[in-house]
Write a protein that holds these residues in place. Structure first.
Motif, short mmCIF file in Angstrom:
data_model
loop_
_atom_site.label_atom_id
_atom_site.label_comp_id
_atom_site.label_asym_id
_atom_site.label_seq_id
_atom_site.Cartn_x
_atom_site.Cartn_y
_atom_site.Cartn_z
N ALA A 10 -2.35 -6.68 -2.10
CA ALA A 10 -1.70 -5.41 -2.40
C ALA A 10 -2.70 -4.48 -3.05
O ALA A 10 -3.52 -4.90 -3.86
CB ALA A 10 -0.49 -5.63 -3.33
N HIS A 11 -2.62 -3.21 -2.67
CA HIS A 11 -3.52 -2.20 -3.23
C HIS A 11 -3.06 -1.81 -4.63
O HIS A 11 -1.85 -1.60 -4.85
CB HIS A 11 -3.57 -0.98 -2.32
N PRO A 12 -3.97 -1.65 -5.55
CA PRO A 12 -3.58 -1.28 -6.92
C PRO A 12 -3.35 0.22 -7.04
O PRO A 12 -3.79 1.01 -6.17
CB PRO A 12 -4.79 -1.73 -7.74
N PRO A 13 -2.70 0.67 -8.09
CA PRO A 13 -2.57 2.12 -8.34
C PRO A 13 -3.94 2.73 -8.65
O PRO A 13 -4.88 2.02 -9.01
CB PRO A 13 -1.63 2.18 -9.56
N LEU B 190 5.57 -8.33 -4.59
CA LEU B 190 4.86 -7.98 -5.82
C LEU B 190 5.42 -8.75 -7.00
O LEU B 190 6.61 -9.04 -7.06
CB LEU B 190 4.96 -6.47 -6.08
N THR B 191 4.57 -9.03 -7.95
CA THR B 191 4.99 -9.65 -9.20
C THR B 191 5.56 -8.58 -10.14
O THR B 191 5.34 -7.38 -9.93
CB THR B 191 3.80 -10.36 -9.86
N PRO B 192 6.30 -8.97 -11.17
CA PRO B 192 6.80 -7.96 -12.12
C PRO B 192 5.70 -7.13 -12.76
O PRO B 192 5.90 -5.94 -13.02
CB PRO B 192 7.55 -8.81 -13.15
N GLU B 193 4.55 -7.74 -13.01
CA GLU B 193 3.45 -6.97 -13.58
C GLU B 193 2.93 -5.90 -12.61
O GLU B 193 2.60 -4.78 -13.02
CB GLU B 193 2.30 -7.91 -13.97
N GLN B 194 2.89 -6.24 -11.34
CA GLN B 194 2.44 -5.27 -10.35
C GLN B 194 3.45 -4.14 -10.17
O GLN B 194 3.07 -2.97 -10.03
CB GLN B 194 2.18 -5.98 -9.01
N ARG B 195 4.74 -4.46 -10.16
CA ARG B 195 5.76 -3.41 -10.06
C ARG B 195 5.74 -2.50 -11.28
O ARG B 195 5.97 -1.29 -11.17
CB ARG B 195 7.13 -4.04 -9.87
N LEU B 196 5.46 -3.08 -12.44
CA LEU B 196 5.39 -2.26 -13.65
C LEU B 196 4.22 -1.28 -13.58
O LEU B 196 4.34 -0.12 -14.02
CB LEU B 196 5.26 -3.18 -14.87
N ALA B 197 3.10 -1.72 -13.02
CA ALA B 197 1.95 -0.83 -12.90
C ALA B 197 2.27 0.35 -11.98
O ALA B 197 1.93 1.51 -12.29
CB ALA B 197 0.74 -1.61 -12.37
N TRP B 198 2.96 0.09 -10.88
CA TRP B 198 3.33 1.19 -9.98
C TRP B 198 4.41 2.06 -10.59
O TRP B 198 4.44 3.29 -10.35
CB TRP B 198 3.80 0.64 -8.64
N ALA B 199 5.34 1.47 -11.34
CA ALA B 199 6.39 2.27 -11.97
C ALA B 199 5.80 3.26 -12.97
O ALA B 199 6.22 4.42 -13.04
CB ALA B 199 7.40 1.35 -12.65
N GLU B 200 4.82 2.81 -13.73
CA GLU B 200 4.17 3.72 -14.67
C GLU B 200 3.44 4.85 -13.96
O GLU B 200 3.45 5.99 -14.41
CB GLU B 200 3.20 2.93 -15.56
N TYR B 201 2.83 4.55 -12.84
CA TYR B 201 2.13 5.60 -12.09
C TYR B 201 3.12 6.62 -11.51
O TYR B 201 2.89 7.83 -11.59
CB TYR B 201 1.30 4.96 -10.97
N ASN C 90 0.86 -1.19 0.00
CA ASN C 90 0.00 0.00 0.00
C ASN C 90 0.89 1.24 0.00
O ASN C 90 1.01 1.94 1.02
CB ASN C 90 -0.92 0.00 1.22
N PRO C 91 1.53 1.55 -1.12
CA PRO C 91 2.48 2.67 -1.14
C PRO C 91 1.82 4.02 -0.85
O PRO C 91 2.37 4.83 -0.08
CB PRO C 91 3.06 2.63 -2.56
N LEU C 92 0.67 4.28 -1.43
CA LEU C 92 0.03 5.58 -1.22
C LEU C 92 -0.53 5.71 0.19
O LEU C 92 -0.66 6.84 0.70
CB LEU C 92 -1.09 5.78 -2.25
N LEU D 55 11.47 8.01 -2.58
CA LEU D 55 10.45 7.08 -2.11
C LEU D 55 10.97 5.66 -2.30
O LEU D 55 11.09 5.18 -3.43
CB LEU D 55 9.14 7.28 -2.89
N LEU D 56 11.29 5.01 -1.18
CA LEU D 56 11.82 3.65 -1.21
C LEU D 56 10.68 2.68 -0.91
O LEU D 56 10.10 2.69 0.19
CB LEU D 56 12.94 3.49 -0.18
N ILE D 57 10.34 1.84 -1.87
CA ILE D 57 9.23 0.90 -1.75
C ILE D 57 9.79 -0.42 -1.23
O ILE D 57 10.34 -1.23 -1.97
CB ILE D 57 8.52 0.70 -3.10
N ASN D 58 9.67 -0.61 0.09
CA ASN D 58 10.19 -1.81 0.73
C ASN D 58 9.22 -2.98 0.57
O ASN D 58 8.05 -2.78 0.25
CB ASN D 58 10.46 -1.52 2.21
N LYS D 59 9.73 -4.19 0.79
CA LYS D 59 8.95 -5.43 0.64
C LYS D 59 8.45 -5.61 -0.80
O LYS D 59 7.36 -6.14 -1.04
CB LYS D 59 7.77 -5.46 1.61
N SER D 60 9.26 -5.18 -1.76
CA SER D 60 8.86 -5.26 -3.16
C SER D 60 8.90 -6.68 -3.70
O SER D 60 8.37 -6.94 -4.78
CB SER D 60 9.76 -4.37 -4.02
N ASP D 61 9.56 -7.60 -2.97
CA ASP D 61 9.58 -8.98 -3.44
C ASP D 61 8.21 -9.64 -3.33
O ASP D 61 7.98 -10.70 -3.92
CB ASP D 61 10.60 -9.79 -2.63
#
Length: 637
Positions: free
Chosen positions: A488-491, A215-226, A183-185, A207-213
Motif C-alpha cells: 500500500a502506498h503511504p500518505p 489496511l491495518t488500523p495504523e495505516q487507516r489512521l495515517a490516511w484519516a489524518e491526511y 493507492n487512494p491518491l 471519497l469512498l476508500i474501498n478494500k480498506s480491510d
C-alpha cells in the motif's frame, strides 16, 4: 621475346632478397605509430567529415601539442559494482524530479466538460458542441503531455463513455468516487470533485476508500489524518468483506430457521413465534447503538463501515432532497476498483457483472437500493493522470496484465516493494540472491524471483527447458493486483517502510508456519537433507561445491571458506605411485557402477577389470559375439 617473362621465370626471381625489398617499401609508406594510438600522416589531404570520440580527442591533443600518459601508480576506482538499473524504471533522483514536476502541473489536468445546454437546444446542435468541446480537450491534453515531457495514463478517448459520465453527474445528488485503499491518491481525480461544484444545485462528493480491510488500523489512521487535514469527505469500506459477512448471516439465518421448524414439529410449539421475533429485533438493535457510540467517541473515521452504516452515511452526506424525489447516488471511479462489487454488497444480490478485467461495465445502470435511494453505476473510466512509468500502471491494475508485453519492469517494481522473506513464504520457494561479496547486490531481482517461481511451478519453455519467466510474471502480477502480495502506498510525507511495518509484521505471522520448498541441490545443511542408508557419502569436492553454492542461511564468505578448506585439506585420497608407501589404488571414491568404466587416470579399463565376463555366445541374437573374417572354404579342410 626479350622483354617477355614467363611464369617460371617470375617464380624463380622471387626469393629472400625480393621479400626484404618489398618489406622495406611497405615500411616506408606505413603510418607512424605510437604506443597508444595510430596517426596516419601518409595522406594529409584526406577529407574527414566524421570522427569517433577517441579520434576527435586525440586529434585535438595533437593540434595542441599535448601528450597524455597514464599514471598507473595513482589509479583509483571511482565507481564500484552497482546494481543494474532497469531502463523501464526511474532512478531515485529521477523519481524526485518527476514527483515535483507532477505536483506543479497537476492543476492543468482536467476532465472534459459538457457544453451548457437548455431544453430548447436541438440534439444535432448539442452533439456538435460536445464534439468540438471534446476535441479541444484532447488537444489541450496532448499539448500538456508534449510540453511537460511527463507520462500520462492512457485516458479514455471515446466520447460515448464520457457522455455516460456526464449523465450520471447531472442526475446524481451525491457523487461517490471509489478508490483503491492501496493507492487512494493514484485513483482519485481532483478535477472531478471540482466539476461537481461547478454543476451547482447543491451537489456534493464523497471519497469512498474501498478494500480498506487490507489496511491495518495504523495505516487507516495515517490516511484519516491526511484527509482531515486536506478537508476531504471520506469513508472506509470493503465490498468483499461486506458480501462475505452477508453470506454468513444468511447461512446462520437458514440454520436457525431450520432448527426452529424442527423444534416446533417435535414439541408442537406453534404459539412461540413472537418470542423468536423479539430476540431478532434485539439483535438487530445492537449494531445501531454501537455505531452511535463509535461516532460519539470520534473513532468512526478509521472504522471500516458496514452496509447499513454506509447507507446511513449516504443519506447524511447528501444534500437535502424534496420528499417527492428520490436520492440518487452516483458511483464513479477507475476500472477494477470495485464499483460493481460495492453495488452488489449494498443490494445483497448480484445485480451488476463483476470481472477482474478492467472495463467490464459498459453503460450506466440505475438500481433501487430503498424506496428513497437509487444507485447509478457509471462505466469505469481512466481519467487523465500523471504516471511515473508503464510498470506503475500495470501493478496498480489500470492496464490489463494479459495485454502486457514488457514484464521485467513490473516484476522489478514488485520485488522492490515486497521483501524477500514474504515472497519466499507466500510461494514456498527459495530465491538465490548473490551477496555483495560475490559481486551481486544482495537484493532480489526480477530474474532470480521469476526463475525460482517458474521452476517451482513447472513453467518451462518449449525450447531447451528454460524457465518461462513471461508466464510466471503474469501470474505473480495478478496475485499482486488481487492483494495476495500486499503493498500500500503511504500518505505524502511518510516513509514507505514505516507505513508498511505493521502490515508486514501481520503477514510474517501468518506465513510463519508455512512449509518451504526444498533447494535445488539438497545440501547437508538443508532442511530436506536425508543421509544415505548404507554408508555416509564421502565428502568429495563436487558434493562440497554443490552444498556450499546452495546452502541457505550462509554468507558468501562462509561458503567460499568451506569450499577452500575442503579443497586444500583433502588428505583421504592418494595418488597411484610405484614402490612402497604408495597411495590408494584409486584417486576417487568408487560409489557407482558407471564409475568403474574408467580408471583413475581417466583411461577405459579392460572388461575383466570392470566386472564383466565376456562370453562367446549370448542369449539374444543382437548380443552375439563379434566373429572374425572367415576365409573362403573354411570348414571344409
Amino acid at each position: 621475346m626479350p622483354g617477355h617473362r614467363t611464369k617460371a621465370g617470375a617464380a624463380a626471381s622471387a626469393g629472400l632478397g625480393k621479400a626484404l625489398i618489398n618489406r622495406k617499401v611497405r615500411d616506408a609508406h606505413a603510418p607512424k605509430t605510437s604506443n597508444l594510438y595510430v596517426l596516419d600522416e601518409s595522406n594529409p589531404l584526406q577529407s574527414v567529415t566524421a570522427e569517433r570520440d577517441l579520434d576527435e580527442f586525440l586529434a585535438n591533443a595533437v593540434l595542441a601539442d599535448t601528450d597524455f600518459t597514464t599514471e598507473r601508480s595513482k589509479a583509483r576506482i571511482i565507481s564500484g559494482p552497482q546494481k543494474e538499473q532497469n531502463p523501464f524504471l526511474l532512478s531515485a533522483e529521477e523519481q524526485k524530479k518527476v514527483t515535483r514536476k507532477q505536483a506543479d502541473l497537476r492543476r492543468d489536468l482536467h476532465v472534459p466538460r459538457r457544453p451548457p445546454w437548455t431544453k430548447q437546444t436541438r440534439p444535432e446542435e448539442l452533439e456538435r458542441q460536445e464534439r468540438d468541446s471534446f476535441l479541444d480537450w484532447r488537444r489541450g491534453i496532448a499539448e500538456l503531455a508534449e510540453t511537460s515531457n511527463l507520462l500520462l495514463t492512457p485516458f479514455e478517448r471515446n466520447l460515448q463513455l464520457w457522455r455516460q459520465l456526464w449523465r450520471v453527474m447531472e442526475r446524481s445528488h451525491l457523487l461517490v468516487q471509489i478508490v483503491d485503499a492501496r493507492n487512494p491518491l493514484g485513483f482519485r481525480c481532483v478535477d472531478l470533485e471540482n466539476y461537481v461544484q461547478e454543476l451547482g444545485g447543491g451537489k456534493k462528493s464523497l471519497l469512498l476508500i474501498n478494500k480498506s480491510d487490507l489496511l491495518t488500523p495504523e495505516q487507516r489512521l495515517a490516511w484519516a489524518e491526511y484527509f482531515d487535514k486536506e478537508g476531504i469527505n471520506y469513508a472506509f469500506f470493503s465490498a468483499a468483506a461486506a458480501s462475505q459477512k452477508r453470506e454468513i448471516e444468511e447461512d446462520d439465518d437458514e440454520g436457525s430457521a431450520s432448527s426452529t421448524d424442527s423444534a416446533e414439529e417435535v414439541a408442537g410449539l406453534d404459539d412461540d413465534e413472537e418470542g423468536w421475533s423479539t430476540d431478532g429485533e434485539e439483535e438487530q438493535a445492537g449494531p445501531s447503538t454501537s455505531v452511535e457510540q463509535k461516532s460519539e467517541n470520534g473513532a468512526a473515521s478509521t472504522t471500516v463501515l458496514s452496509v447499513s452504516e454506509l447507507e446511513d452515511l449516504f443519506v447524511s452526506a447528501a444534500p437535502p432532497v424534496p420528499e417527492n424525489e428520490k436520492l440518487i447516488i452516483g458511483l464513479v471511479g477507475y476500472p477494477n476498483v470495485g464499483k460493481s462489487s460495492t453495488i452488489n454488497a449494498l443490494l445483497g444480490e448480484k445485480k451488476t457483472s463483476v470481472s477482474a478485467t478492467p472495463g467490464k461495465t459498459k453503460h450506466f445502470q440505475t438500481l433501487l437500493l430503498t424506496d428513497r435511494i437509487t444507485l447509478c453505476d457509471c462505466p469505469g473510466l481512466v481519467f487523465p493522470q500523471f504516471a511515473n512509468t508503464q510498470a506503475d500502471m500495470v501493478v496498480d491494475g489500470v492496464l490489463p496484465i494479459d495485454q502486457m508485453r514488457e514484464y521485467s519492469a513490473p516484476a522489478e517494481l514488485l520485488c522492490q516493494r515486497i521483501p524477500r522473506d514474504i515472497l519466499e513464504g507466500t510461494y514456498g520457494i527459495r530465491i538465490d540472491v548473490r551477496d555483495e561479496e560475490d559481486g551481486g547486490t544482495g537484493e532480489v531481482g526480477w530474474e532470480e524471483f521469476l526463475s525460482a517461481y517458474a521452476i517451482a511451478r513447472g513453467m518451462t519453455r518449449s525450447s531447451f527447458g528454460m524457465p518461462d519467466t513471461s508466464r510466471a510474471a503474469r501470474q505473480v502480477l495478478k496475485d499482486y493486483v488481487n492483494a495476495r502480495l500486499l503493498y500500500a502506498h503511504p500518505p505524502p510525507g511518510m516513509a514507505s517502510d514505516e507505513y508498511m511495518e505493521s502490515s508486514r509484521q501481520r503477514t510474517r505471522q501468518t506465513l510463519g508456519k508455512k512449509k518451504r520448498a526444498p533447494v535445488t541441490h539438497v545440501g547437508k545443511n538443508a532442511d530436506t537433507f536425508v543421509p544415505p542408508a548404507d554408508a555416509p557419502a564421502l565428502p568429495t569436492t563436487r558434493a562440497v561445491r554443490g552444498n556450499a553454492a546452495s546452502a541457505p542461511g550462509r554468507t558468501g564468505k562462509e561458503r567460499s571458506d568451506a569450499l577452500d578448506g575442503v579443497f586444500f585439506n583433502e588428505g583421504s585420497y592418494g595418488v597411484l605411485t610405484k614402490g612402497k608407501g604408495g597411495g590408494d589404488p584409486a584417486a576417487r571414491p568408487m560409489m557407482y557402477a558407471q564409475q568403474r568404466m574408467l580408471g583413475p587416470d581417466g583411461m577405459p579399463l579392460p572388461l575383466d577389470q570392470q566386472g564383466f565376463k565376456p562370453t562367446g555366445k549370448a542369449g539374444k541374437r543382437h548380443f552375439k559375439g563379434r566373429e572374425g573374417k572367415k576365409r573362403s572354404g573354411k570348414g571344409y579342410d
